[in-house]
Design an enzyme around this catalytic site. Structure first.
Site, PDB file in Angstrom:
ATOM      1  N   ASP A  17       0.716  -1.255   0.035  1.00 30.43           N
ATOM      2  CA  ASP A  17       0.191   0.214   0.193  1.00 30.43           C
ATOM      3  C   ASP A  17       0.948   1.308   0.298  1.00 30.43           C
ATOM      4  OD1 ASP A  17      -2.428   1.538  -0.191  1.00 30.43           O
ATOM      5  OD2 ASP A  17      -2.749   1.373   2.162  1.00 30.43           O
ATOM      6  N   GLY A  18       0.405   2.191  -0.540  1.00 28.51           N
ATOM      7  CA  GLY A  18       0.891   3.690  -0.358  1.00 28.51           C
ATOM      8  C   GLY A  18       0.027   4.544  -0.130  1.00 28.51           C
ATOM      9  N   GLU A  55       2.440   3.972  -4.177  1.00 26.66           N
ATOM     10  CA  GLU A  55       2.058   2.716  -4.607  1.00 26.66           C
ATOM     11  C   GLU A  55       2.926   1.890  -5.289  1.00 26.66           C
ATOM     12  OE1 GLU A  55      -0.988   1.299  -3.383  1.00 26.66           O
ATOM     13  OE2 GLU A  55      -2.447   2.672  -3.028  1.00 26.66           O
ATOM     14  N   ASP A  77      -4.264  -2.553  -3.631  1.00 28.20           N
ATOM     15  CA  ASP A  77      -5.240  -2.020  -3.704  1.00 28.20           C
ATOM     16  C   ASP A  77      -5.534  -0.727  -4.671  1.00 28.20           C
ATOM     17  OD1 ASP A  77      -4.061   0.169  -2.344  1.00 28.20           O
ATOM     18  OD2 ASP A  77      -5.318   0.142  -0.533  1.00 28.20           O
ATOM     19  N   HIS A 131      -9.458  -0.742   2.333  1.00 34.45           N
ATOM     20  CA  HIS A 131     -10.349  -0.441   3.348  1.00 34.45           C
ATOM     21  C   HIS A 131     -11.658  -1.263   3.488  1.00 34.45           C
ATOM     22  CE1 HIS A 131      -7.512   2.973   3.562  1.00 34.45           C
ATOM     23  NE2 HIS A 131      -7.967   3.205   2.287  1.00 34.45           N
ATOM     24  N   ASP A 141      -1.699  -0.430   5.229  1.00 31.96           N
ATOM     25  CA  ASP A 141      -2.214   0.941   5.352  1.00 31.96           C
ATOM     26  C   ASP A 141      -1.920   1.622   6.687  1.00 31.96           C
ATOM     27  OD1 ASP A 141      -4.227   3.162   4.196  1.00 31.96           O
ATOM     28  OD2 ASP A 141      -5.289   2.675   6.295  1.00 31.96           O
TER      29      ASP A 141
END
Length: 173
Positions: A17-18, A55, A77, A131, A141
């Site tokens: 994740d970023g 990301e 994501d 999320h 995250d």
């Protein structure tokens, strides 16, 4: 280096994740790498960047952490990351790193780095809804958010503003 599809490789699962506060703004990447029952996590922040850059950087850093060619399943994501590396990149390379509309590819430096390092492995790119309760995505995250929080807390506001000015100047080149 290209991997023979018949070669048996160690299997690794990666979650990435970023994120960014502002876009551009202070940002961070995070990854969790799983090998068998073992797993480790990494995260880092930068004073000014974009969400998309983070990301991509998360995937780069996860693949860099591997010390040999592996069969890697990367969960992200970011559809930008997944589509970019599995689909769009072929056309970008063919056209000399310009888009179909003849614009320079954004984040070319990171795309080229990811392309090079991904070729060392056999990578399966998977999209996950962010999320949405996925344990590993939520952890990534959280790690990225904590890295940004720590950076913002420890960096003088003037230094963050200077980093943003420098980033914007580079983006305008």
């Amino acid at each position: 280096m290209s991997i023979n599809p018949e070669t048996t490789l160690p299997e690794v699962i990666v979650h990435t994740d970023g994120g960014c506060w502002g876009n551009p703004g202070p940002g961070a990447w995070a990854c969790v790498v799983q090998y068998g029952a073992q797993w480790w996590q990494r995260a880092a922040a930068v004073p000014c960047t974009t969400n998309n850059r983070m990301e991509i950087q998360a995937a780069i850093q996860a693949l860099r952490a591997l010390n040999q060619p592996c069969a890697v399943r990367i969960h992200t994501d970011s559809d930008y990351l997944r589509q970019g590396i599995t689909s769009w990149i072929h056309g970008w390379r063919k056209r000399g790193w310009v888009t179909a509309t003849r614009e320079p590819v954004k984040n070319r430096d990171l795309w080229q780095e990811l392309d090079d390092i991904a070729r060392v492995h056999r990578v399966d790119w998977r999209w996950v809804r962010g999320h949405n309760g996925d344990r590993w995505n939520e952890l990534c995250d959280q790690l990225a958010t904590q890295a940004i929080e720590r950076l913002v807390r420890e960096t003088p506001k003037a230094a963050l503003e200077a980093a943003k000015s420098a980033f914007m100047a580079r983006a305008g080149e």
